[in-house]
Design an enzyme around this catalytic site. Structure first.
Site, short mmCIF file in Angstrom:
data_model
loop_
_atom_site.label_atom_id
_atom_site.label_comp_id
_atom_site.label_asym_id
_atom_site.label_seq_id
_atom_site.Cartn_x
_atom_site.Cartn_y
_atom_site.Cartn_z
N LYS A 81 0.68 -1.16 0.10
CA LYS A 81 0.05 -0.08 -0.14
C LYS A 81 0.81 1.25 0.06
O LYS A 81 1.97 1.06 0.37
CB LYS A 81 -0.87 -0.05 1.13
CG LYS A 81 -2.27 0.79 1.04
CD LYS A 81 -3.15 -0.09 0.24
CE LYS A 81 -4.47 0.79 0.19
NZ LYS A 81 -5.62 -0.13 -0.43
N TYR A 180 -20.69 8.18 0.65
CA TYR A 180 -21.49 8.13 -0.35
C TYR A 180 -20.62 8.40 -1.79
O TYR A 180 -20.77 9.66 -2.26
CB TYR A 180 -22.89 8.97 -0.46
CG TYR A 180 -23.99 8.56 -1.42
CD1 TYR A 180 -24.70 7.54 -1.21
CD2 TYR A 180 -23.78 9.42 -2.65
CE1 TYR A 180 -25.68 7.27 -2.13
CE2 TYR A 180 -24.92 9.11 -3.55
CZ TYR A 180 -25.85 8.03 -3.30
OH TYR A 180 -26.70 7.51 -4.32
#
Length: 298
Positions: A81, A180
């Site tokens: 990562k 979202y």
């Protein structure tokens, strides 16, 4: 947590990390962290996270999650990562991404991909610089995973399996989504096709709640137009209050450790679907189990 305060010995075990690289390039302003956790199965693969507050510990924990996920999926890759310490909205985004690519040119046991704050275009810039990246745009032969909503679709597949274990009917169920965006938005759409009603949603700028249900078409139009879910209208709540909203399904789809010991007992959902990487602390996951809340990681 800075490099100087990161407890390397505490986070070192038989799996890794194999390598931790801190990058600082004064000429470009690039500050970044790369963790190659494990390469036993092959070169490590994992996304580049861009955030102003990304830390060495966060990058390591994300790299370890990739080690376990890649091994569990039977992929010929280890886990890695990276984190670029910058606001993803900066005008210097492309320059920083290209500088990062140049900095990892010789780190051939790490193959970068997109993550929070980076996307398929960023991977195209990296490919252009060093010829090594995944998660490419369609025009370069990649599969547009964010456009398709692949992770969101996977969450719904998990939900369909989970309902048999928690006595839940998706038709008529309710969901609250923290984050979202590229994961949470398609998850809401795919769940709606199963009859699930969105009752709360958040992004980095705020959160909304409507127990009667949020109209997805109107929410998406508001989000596209303003960049924030609160433009939808209705009742605004804090991002933290979203975790205590009455719902059947809770989807954390943003930053790590948003479910912690100090808020886990406020969760009223029957099912937690982890749309983000490491969204819950270990202690919080243990508490979810004690409370009888099914907690699934994709």
């Amino acid at each position: 947590m800075s490099a100087s305060t990161f407890d390397y010995e505490h986070f070192t075990d038989d799996l890794g990390p194999a390598k931790v690289l801190h990058i600082y390039e004064p000429s470009s302003g690039l500050k970044a962290i790369v963790v190659v956790d494990n390469v036993a199965c092959g070169p490590s693969i994992g996304g580049i996270r861009m955030a102003a507050d990304v830390t060495t510990e966060e990058v390591f924990r994300l790299a370890r999650a990739m080690t376990l996920k890649n091994a569990g999926a039977g992929l010929p890759h280890g886990g890695g990562k990276a984190g670029i310490i910058a606001d993803p909205g900066t005008a210097d985004r492309e320059r920083l991404i290209r500088a990062f690519a140049q900095a990892i040119r010789d780190l051939t046991d790490y193959i970068p991909g997109p993550d929070m704050g980076t996307d398929e275009s960023c991977m195209a810039w990296i490919l252009d610089e060093i010829g090594r990246s995944v998660g490419l745009p369609r025009v370069l032969g990649g599969i547009p995973l964010d456009e398709i909503g692949a992770t969101g679709y996977g969450l719904v597949a998990c939900a369909e399996v989970a309902v048999d274990f928690i006595d839940l009917d998706l038709s008529g169920a309710t969901v609250a989504i923290e984050g979202y965006g590229n994961v949470g938005r398609p998850a809401a759409r795919f769940l709606a096709e199963k009859g699930v009603k969105l009752v709360a949603a958040s992004d980095s700028k705020g959160a909304i709640h409507d127990p009667d249900g949020i109209d997805l078409e109107a929410l998406n139009a508001a989000k596209d137009g303003s960049g924030r879910v609160t433009a939808y209208g209705g009742s605004e709540i804090t991002n933290e209050e979203l975790f205590s909203v009455p719902c059947d399904i809770l989807i954390p789809a943003a930053r790590p450790d948003c479910i912690r010991e100090d808020n886990v007992d406020s969760i009223q959902a029957k099912l937690v679907l982890q749309g983000a990487n490491i969204p819950a602390t270990a202690a919080a996951e243990a508490r979810l189990h004690e409370k009888g809340i099914l907690n699934l990681s994709l």
